[in-house]
Design a protein around this motif. Sequence first.
Motif, PDB file in Angstrom:
ATOM      1  N   VAL A 114       0.672  -1.185   0.180  1.00  6.86           N
ATOM      2  CA  VAL A 114       0.059   0.016   0.013  1.00  6.86           C
ATOM      3  C   VAL A 114       0.611   1.261  -0.036  1.00  6.86           C
ATOM      4  O   VAL A 114       0.604   2.317  -0.731  1.00  6.86           O
ATOM      5  CB  VAL A 114      -1.052   0.030   1.246  1.00  6.86           C
ATOM      6  N   LEU A 115       1.881   1.277   0.716  1.00 13.71           N
ATOM      7  CA  LEU A 115       2.939   2.282   0.631  1.00 13.71           C
ATOM      8  C   LEU A 115       3.557   2.538  -0.758  1.00 13.71           C
ATOM      9  O   LEU A 115       3.797   3.771  -1.164  1.00 13.71           O
ATOM     10  CB  LEU A 115       4.248   2.111   1.702  1.00 13.71           C
ATOM     11  N   LEU A 116       3.616   1.422  -1.301  1.00 15.73           N
ATOM     12  CA  LEU A 116       4.304   1.539  -2.807  1.00 15.73           C
ATOM     13  C   LEU A 116       3.217   2.461  -3.699  1.00 15.73           C
ATOM     14  O   LEU A 116       3.550   3.117  -4.351  1.00 15.73           O
ATOM     15  CB  LEU A 116       4.343   0.111  -3.132  1.00 15.73           C
ATOM     16  N   LEU A 117       1.955   2.091  -3.490  1.00 15.67           N
ATOM     17  CA  LEU A 117       1.047   2.926  -4.260  1.00 15.67           C
ATOM     18  C   LEU A 117       1.045   4.413  -4.042  1.00 15.67           C
ATOM     19  O   LEU A 117       1.030   5.262  -4.925  1.00 15.67           O
ATOM     20  CB  LEU A 117      -0.437   2.347  -3.939  1.00 15.67           C
ATOM     21  N   ALA A 118       1.341   4.711  -2.466  1.00 18.86           N
ATOM     22  CA  ALA A 118       1.376   6.035  -2.510  1.00 18.86           C
ATOM     23  C   ALA A 118       2.642   6.698  -2.929  1.00 18.86           C
ATOM     24  O   ALA A 118       2.430   7.797  -3.559  1.00 18.86           O
ATOM     25  CB  ALA A 118       1.287   6.141  -0.704  1.00 18.86           C
ATOM     26  N   VAL A 119       3.725   5.922  -3.100  1.00 19.41           N
ATOM     27  CA  VAL A 119       5.034   6.525  -3.514  1.00 19.41           C
ATOM     28  C   VAL A 119       4.841   6.416  -4.949  1.00 19.41           C
ATOM     29  O   VAL A 119       5.292   7.588  -5.627  1.00 19.41           O
ATOM     30  CB  VAL A 119       6.068   5.788  -3.214  1.00 19.41           C
ATOM     31  N   LEU A 120       4.136   5.682  -5.704  1.00 22.38           N
ATOM     32  CA  LEU A 120       3.971   5.744  -6.862  1.00 22.38           C
ATOM     33  C   LEU A 120       3.117   7.087  -7.254  1.00 22.38           C
ATOM     34  O   LEU A 120       3.423   7.790  -8.419  1.00 22.38           O
ATOM     35  CB  LEU A 120       3.445   4.608  -7.693  1.00 22.38           C
TER      36      LEU A 120
ATOM     37  N   ILE B 220       5.116  10.197  -7.470  1.00 21.91           N
ATOM     38  CA  ILE B 220       6.118  10.084  -8.523  1.00 21.91           C
ATOM     39  C   ILE B 220       5.601  10.821  -9.529  1.00 21.91           C
ATOM     40  O   ILE B 220       5.946  11.483 -10.220  1.00 21.91           O
ATOM     41  CB  ILE B 220       6.779   8.770  -8.844  1.00 21.91           C
ATOM     42  N   GLY B 221       4.161  10.116 -10.135  1.00 26.93           N
ATOM     43  CA  GLY B 221       3.377  10.783 -11.058  1.00 26.93           C
ATOM     44  C   GLY B 221       3.048  12.185 -10.705  1.00 26.93           C
ATOM     45  O   GLY B 221       3.115  12.849 -11.697  1.00 26.93           O
TER      46      GLY B 221
ATOM     47  N   ALA C 200      -1.678  12.297 -13.681  1.00 26.63           N
ATOM     48  CA  ALA C 200      -0.383  11.378 -14.004  1.00 26.63           C
ATOM     49  C   ALA C 200      -0.139  10.493 -12.780  1.00 26.63           C
ATOM     50  O   ALA C 200       0.341   9.256 -13.093  1.00 26.63           O
ATOM     51  CB  ALA C 200       0.956  12.211 -14.372  1.00 26.63           C
ATOM     52  N   GLY C 201      -0.049  10.852 -11.551  1.00 24.25           N
ATOM     53  CA  GLY C 201      -0.049  10.085 -10.389  1.00 24.25           C
ATOM     54  C   GLY C 201      -1.150   9.062 -10.360  1.00 24.25           C
ATOM     55  O   GLY C 201      -0.621   7.837 -10.011  1.00 24.25           O
ATOM     56  N   LEU C 202      -2.385   9.451 -10.746  1.00 20.09           N
ATOM     57  CA  LEU C 202      -3.332   8.298 -10.592  1.00 20.09           C
ATOM     58  C   LEU C 202      -3.101   7.271 -11.650  1.00 20.09           C
ATOM     59  O   LEU C 202      -3.244   6.020 -11.733  1.00 20.09           O
ATOM     60  CB  LEU C 202      -4.764   9.010 -10.944  1.00 20.09           C
ATOM     61  N   PHE C 203      -2.620   7.523 -12.960  1.00 18.25           N
ATOM     62  CA  PHE C 203      -2.222   6.458 -14.061  1.00 18.25           C
ATOM     63  C   PHE C 203      -1.181   5.712 -13.509  1.00 18.25           C
ATOM     64  O   PHE C 203      -1.077   4.569 -13.762  1.00 18.25           O
ATOM     65  CB  PHE C 203      -1.920   7.532 -15.187  1.00 18.25           C
TER      66      PHE C 203
ATOM     67  N   LEU D   5      11.402   0.270  -1.934  1.00 17.87           N
ATOM     68  CA  LEU D   5      12.865   0.891  -2.005  1.00 17.87           C
ATOM     69  C   LEU D   5      13.166   1.632  -3.301  1.00 17.87           C
ATOM     70  O   LEU D   5      13.631   2.782  -3.439  1.00 17.87           O
ATOM     71  CB  LEU D   5      13.762   0.208  -1.350  1.00 17.87           C
ATOM     72  N   SER D   6      13.020   0.751  -4.172  1.00 23.38           N
ATOM     73  CA  SER D   6      13.311   1.078  -5.663  1.00 23.38           C
ATOM     74  C   SER D   6      12.383   2.439  -5.965  1.00 23.38           C
ATOM     75  O   SER D   6      12.711   3.358  -6.713  1.00 23.38           O
ATOM     76  CB  SER D   6      12.872   0.117  -6.768  1.00 23.38           C
ATOM     77  N   ALA D   7      11.101   2.529  -5.629  1.00 27.88           N
ATOM     78  CA  ALA D   7      10.356   3.512  -6.128  1.00 27.88           C
ATOM     79  C   ALA D   7      10.590   4.872  -5.068  1.00 27.88           C
ATOM     80  O   ALA D   7      10.557   6.065  -5.922  1.00 27.88           O
ATOM     81  CB  ALA D   7       8.847   3.127  -5.659  1.00 27.88           C
ATOM     82  N   GLY D   8      10.875   4.561  -4.005  1.00 29.17           N
ATOM     83  CA  GLY D   8      11.450   5.703  -3.139  1.00 29.17           C
ATOM     84  C   GLY D   8      12.760   6.231  -3.731  1.00 29.17           C
ATOM     85  O   GLY D   8      12.980   7.477  -3.555  1.00 29.17           O
ATOM     86  N   ALA D   9      13.693   5.399  -4.507  1.00 31.71           N
ATOM     87  CA  ALA D   9      14.755   5.929  -4.754  1.00 31.71           C
ATOM     88  C   ALA D   9      14.700   6.927  -6.044  1.00 31.71           C
ATOM     89  O   ALA D   9      15.161   7.887  -6.352  1.00 31.71           O
ATOM     90  CB  ALA D   9      15.831   4.737  -5.153  1.00 31.71           C
ATOM     91  N   ILE D  10      13.676   6.340  -6.786  1.00 33.07           N
ATOM     92  CA  ILE D  10      12.960   7.000  -8.126  1.00 33.07           C
ATOM     93  C   ILE D  10      12.545   8.547  -7.638  1.00 33.07           C
ATOM     94  O   ILE D  10      12.667   9.516  -7.964  1.00 33.07           O
ATOM     95  CB  ILE D  10      12.199   6.351  -8.809  1.00 33.07           C
ATOM     96  N   LEU D  11      11.514   8.477  -6.434  1.00 30.30           N
ATOM     97  CA  LEU D  11      10.884   9.722  -6.196  1.00 30.30           C
ATOM     98  C   LEU D  11      11.945  10.613  -5.531  1.00 30.30           C
ATOM     99  O   LEU D  11      12.005  11.752  -5.611  1.00 30.30           O
ATOM    100  CB  LEU D  11      10.146   9.317  -4.926  1.00 30.30           C
ATOM    101  N   GLY D  12      12.972  10.005  -4.773  1.00 29.07           N
ATOM    102  CA  GLY D  12      14.189  10.892  -4.266  1.00 29.07           C
ATOM    103  C   GLY D  12      14.992  11.625  -5.302  1.00 29.07           C
ATOM    104  O   GLY D  12      15.340  12.500  -5.243  1.00 29.07           O
TER     105      GLY D  12
END
Length: 147
Positions: A87-93, A96-97, A105-108, A135-142
């Motif tokens: 669920v946290l992954l969805l929030a980070v994605l 990112i969007g 774009a975030g919803l997509f 962690l991968s999505a967090g690195a992209i967001l960072g």
Amino acid sequence: MLLGASIYSHGFRGLLPYYLDPDEPHFYLAASEIRLTGRVQINPLYPPLRPYQMAATQWVVDVLSGGRATSTAYAIFARAESAFFAVLLLAVLYRIGCNLRSRLAGLFAVSLIMADSQLVSFSNVARGDSLSWLLSAGAILGTLRLL
């Protein structure tokens, strides 16, 4: 986010603690071996971070229970943790969007992975490696925020 949370946690409610994925006992044994002896069972088919994460979860459960935890307690905590990270992954994605374009774009971005069959099925069993995805999505967001 509520739709994604309900999709990712649907199996958590109905499958505990009666259903075990065929590989789940191997994960518990590997995590117990790491926690008790410090040795790692090497199996290239398993996610590399998940046995360590489960060993840490087992340690926390042991501390909370005073060393009287059963395998059912380990299963419940491991599956809840896996679903929580999904669920946290969805929030980070979503973030990112939003950082790339807009809320749409975030919803997509969330919709692309919300119904991913492998992540959904593995998020409600203990062998899901949703922490590595997170962690991968967090690195992209960072990286996006840094840029």
